[in-house]
Motif scaffolding. Structure first.
Motif, PDB file in Angstrom:
ATOM      1  N   GLY A 459       6.810  -8.792 -15.123  1.00 23.97           N
ATOM      2  CA  GLY A 459       5.602  -9.033 -15.255  1.00 23.97           C
ATOM      3  C   GLY A 459       5.345  -9.811 -14.093  1.00 23.97           C
ATOM      4  N   ASP A 460       4.373 -11.041 -14.314  1.00 22.95           N
ATOM      5  CA  ASP A 460       4.172 -12.275 -13.703  1.00 22.95           C
ATOM      6  C   ASP A 460       3.645 -12.057 -12.335  1.00 22.95           C
ATOM      7  N   ILE A 461       3.874 -11.115 -11.481  1.00 22.04           N
ATOM      8  CA  ILE A 461       3.610 -11.167 -10.082  1.00 22.04           C
ATOM      9  C   ILE A 461       2.388 -10.512  -9.869  1.00 22.04           C
ATOM     10  N   HIS A 462       1.723  -9.943 -10.817  1.00 18.62           N
ATOM     11  CA  HIS A 462       0.252  -9.508 -10.714  1.00 18.62           C
ATOM     12  C   HIS A 462       0.203  -8.318  -9.517  1.00 18.62           C
ATOM     13  N   PHE A 463       1.020  -7.594  -9.473  1.00 19.01           N
ATOM     14  CA  PHE A 463       0.974  -6.152  -8.883  1.00 19.01           C
ATOM     15  C   PHE A 463       2.119  -5.268  -9.260  1.00 19.01           C
ATOM     16  N   ALA A 464       1.796  -3.831  -9.301  1.00 19.58           N
ATOM     17  CA  ALA A 464       2.586  -2.971  -9.485  1.00 19.58           C
ATOM     18  C   ALA A 464       3.844  -2.763  -8.550  1.00 19.58           C
ATOM     19  N   VAL A 502       4.446  -2.576   4.454  1.00 19.36           N
ATOM     20  CA  VAL A 502       5.710  -3.353   4.710  1.00 19.36           C
ATOM     21  C   VAL A 502       6.547  -3.830   3.480  1.00 19.36           C
ATOM     22  N   VAL A 503       5.747  -4.134   2.286  1.00 15.58           N
ATOM     23  CA  VAL A 503       6.371  -4.125   1.329  1.00 15.58           C
ATOM     24  C   VAL A 503       7.355  -3.135   0.683  1.00 15.58           C
ATOM     25  N   ARG A 504       6.814  -2.021   0.788  1.00 14.40           N
ATOM     26  CA  ARG A 504       7.478  -0.700   0.318  1.00 14.40           C
ATOM     27  C   ARG A 504       8.763  -0.489   1.447  1.00 14.40           C
ATOM     28  N   SER A 505       8.665  -1.234   2.704  1.00 11.55           N
ATOM     29  CA  SER A 505       9.804  -0.932   3.300  1.00 11.55           C
ATOM     30  C   SER A 505      11.259  -1.622   3.076  1.00 11.55           C
ATOM     31  N   ILE A 506      11.025  -2.693   2.179  1.00  9.73           N
ATOM     32  CA  ILE A 506      12.090  -3.700   1.679  1.00  9.73           C
ATOM     33  C   ILE A 506      13.072  -2.701   0.891  1.00  9.73           C
ATOM     34  N   VAL A 510      10.837   1.210  -4.447  1.00  7.75           N
ATOM     35  CA  VAL A 510      10.450   2.755  -4.363  1.00  7.75           C
ATOM     36  C   VAL A 510       8.998   2.544  -3.917  1.00  7.75           C
ATOM     37  N   ASP A 511       8.191   1.767  -4.790  1.00  5.44           N
ATOM     38  CA  ASP A 511       6.828   1.797  -4.386  1.00  5.44           C
ATOM     39  C   ASP A 511       6.082   0.342  -5.031  1.00  5.44           C
ATOM     40  N   VAL A 512       5.176  -0.090  -4.470  1.00  6.84           N
ATOM     41  CA  VAL A 512       4.326  -0.828  -4.715  1.00  6.84           C
ATOM     42  C   VAL A 512       2.904  -0.646  -4.904  1.00  6.84           C
ATOM     43  N   GLU A 513       1.981  -1.097  -5.706  1.00 10.32           N
ATOM     44  CA  GLU A 513       0.518  -0.849  -5.669  1.00 10.32           C
ATOM     45  C   GLU A 513      -0.065  -2.411  -5.667  1.00 10.32           C
ATOM     46  N   LEU A 514      -0.560  -2.778  -4.728  1.00  5.71           N
ATOM     47  CA  LEU A 514      -1.170  -4.200  -4.870  1.00  5.71           C
ATOM     48  C   LEU A 514      -2.628  -4.609  -5.242  1.00  5.71           C
TER      49      LEU A 514
END
Ligand code: FE
Ligand code: CA
Length: 564
Positions: A459-464, A502-506, A510-514
């Motif tokens: 949880g915690d980070i406020h994005f998926a 940029v985040v997805r490139s780490i 696999v995926d982020v949704e911000l």
């Protein structure tokens, strides 16, 4: 899984440039019971308070855990509500709804708290009070399968925790006191460990800042008829909130200064618990709850407060916060006794799922290097100290033992902060996450058996987000787990969606949704773990539409994700 310190929330916007990361990382910071006719009855003696009248079931009050269940003859009539004639509560005490939690094989905790005047201390008389609880096979309560009385103790804010022992299946429950009847909740117990189980459906969710948005996601959870909800913390936010609605994008206001005392924490929980969508989510199925930082104070670590000026009184503040957390959650735990409160625990769901529920705040070492926000400097040497811990020695040993001995097809670790390595060019972007505790993380990752199926719930980070956890080199090593990061129920995002790629490139992400708020709906079978990322179009408008961002599937035996 881009780690952005929560301190960013407090300090405003920050812009970072490093390599491809040039984008702006924006800071951000019932129905009530109904009066019923009741039978006058004299107050019960203290000896009778734990009385239980049950055919299929029995119960113990969590405040007197370990008491053996008592069983009454099957033909005994259900008791009438106790002491009702003597009580004049003046108003409906069931303003905070009902909840259930910690489903075990044959057990579940039933919760409510009496608070006719919820935002100003509860409005209850100073005495303890007997409360009747009832469990029925349907919501008409025409047939009562189990019932009893328990004590709503003034010392615990007149909260009620009943550990009901129930046969397998779904049940409905409610409470009665003083001529009032609570809303009805629906709950169930867990299949026995090892029992063949073909499927479980549950939600993971976290972070529900009351001011930031409406709880549309909770209404959606209630509609899904899930087996349970895993709540990963930041159930309430302690911060100040005398903001005007509309200011800083708030949709409603906390209405008081930052909470620090027992009574203030109670009032803050009561504010949150008054939300009809949250009440519906609780009433729909049992919850398994852990906490994160905001249940006490943003980014606290053990007995180290965020603001050093608070150090002298922080232990007292934390003790109050822990007690009030217990008072308001349907947890199968005795109330805290002293400064420490052990809440890490495990759950099982037949032969399908073992669940470890962690506490990443109470025992942790202080964030390293002064807990900088978005620092691109190399980490200070302290970061790599083997003795630094997020879980504490005892909890870490307990977890490693649990991981070594579990036998279910899937094992899940329900915890707070981003677990995967999301360092950028060696820089730790957020020292509050597991990147700031690398030695302990390595010990856990190395203990994971690649032949088992492990899922980390975050949880915690406020994005998926969704990612892979590997032993050895990032992007290359042996996959040993997948990580599924729920976005927040309502708390504002802290990362500009412009940096999504940029985040997805780490590696291993696999995926982020911000951008959106919501939760993850998990459907688990012996063959696959499916994670449906359900999101609400906006939390700034009541009842906005939900949509599915994506569904990620981990096939058993892979510890990797594919898009369904
Ligand atoms: Fe949060
Ligand atoms: Ca948090």
């Amino acid at each position: 899984m881009q780690p952005i310190s929560r301190r960013l929330f407090l300090t405003g916007s920050v812009v970072v440039s490093v390599g491809a990361l040039t984008g702006a990382l924006a800071g951000c910071s019932d129905d009530g019971g109904t009066a019923e006719g009741t039978t006058p009855e004299s107050p019960e003696s203290p000896e009778s308070r734990e009385s239980t009248d049950a055919s299929a079931t029995s119960a113990t009050d969590a405040t007197t855990a370990e008491a053996p269940p008592t069983t009454a003859p099957a033909d005994t009539e259900p008791p009438t509500p106790p002491t009702t004639a003597a009580i004049d509560l003046g108003a409906d005490p069931f303003t905070l709804g009902v909840a259930s939690g910690d489903p075990g094989p044959g057990t579940v905790v039933l919760w409510t708290r009496l608070a006719p005047d919820p935002l100003v201390g509860g409005g209850m008389p100073a005495d303890d009070l007997d409360v009747l609880w009832e469990v029925a096979p349907d919501d008409t309560f025409a047939e009562i399968a189990a019932s009893g009385t328990t004590v709503a103790a003034a010392a615990y804010g007149h909260s009620v925790h009943v550990r009901a022992e129930l046969d397998p299946g779904w049940w409905w429950y409610r409470f009665r006191v003083g001529g009032y009847t609570s809303p009805t909740g629906r709950t169930r117990t867990a299949p026995a460990p090892g029992e063949p189980t073909s499927q479980v459906r549950f939600a993971s969710a976290s972070c529900q800042n009351y001011q930031d948005g409406w709880y549309t996601a909770h209404r959606d959870i209630a509609d899904q008829q899930l087996d349970f909800v895993v709540f990963l913390g930041d159930y309430m936010y302690e911060g100040t909130g005398i903001a005007t609605v509309g200011e800083n994008d708030t949709v409603r206001t906390h209405g008081t200064a930052e909470v620090t005392t027992l009574e203030e924490y109670r009032n803050r929980y009561a504010l949150y618990k008054g939300d009809a969508d949250l009440q519906a989510s609780h009433a729909s199925c049992p919850w398994i709850v852990t906490w994160d930082d905001h249940e006490v104070e943003n980014n606290y670590a053990g007995l180290v407060p965020q603001d050093p000026a608070d150090a002298a009184t922080f232990a007292e503040r934390r003790r109050a916060a822990y007690q009030v957390w217990w008072e308001h959650q349907p947890v199968d735990l005795p109330p805290p006794d002293g400064d420490e409160f052990t809440i890490h625990r495990s759950a099982t769901w037949g032969d399908l799922l073992d669940l470890a529920v962690l506490d990443g705040r109470q025992y942790r070492s202080d964030q390293a290097c002064g807990d900088p926000s978005l620092s691109l400097d190399p980490p200070c040497p302290e970061t790599f100290d083997e003795a630094r811990t997020m879980l504490g020695d005892e909890q870490e040993a307990w977890l490693l033992d649990l991981l070594a001995t579990g036998t279910a097809t899937w094992q899940a670790i329900a915890q707070q902060t981003v677990f995967g390595d999301v360092t950028l060019g060696g820089a730790i972007l957020n020292y509050d996450q597991w990147d700031g505790y690398p030695a302990e993380r390595n010990r856990i990752v190395d203990a994971l058996d690649p032949a088992r199926n492990t899922v980390v719930l975050t949880g915690d980070i406020h994005f998926a987000g969704a990612g892979t956890i590997r032993q050895g080199e990032r992007g290359v090593g042996t996959p040993v787990a997948v990580e599924l990061v729920a976005t927040s129920i309502s708390s504002g995002g802290r990362v500009n969606p412009a940096v999504t790629e940029v985040v997805r490139s780490i590696p291993d992400i696999v995926d982020v949704e911000l951008e959106h708020r919501g939760y993850i709906l998990h459907t688990v079978t012996p063959e696959a773990w499916s994670a449906e990322y359900r999101m609400v179009e906006t939390v700034k408008e009541v009842g906005a539409p939900m949509f599915v961002h994506a569904t990620y599937v981990a096939d058993a035996g892979t510890n990797t994700l594919r898009i369904a």
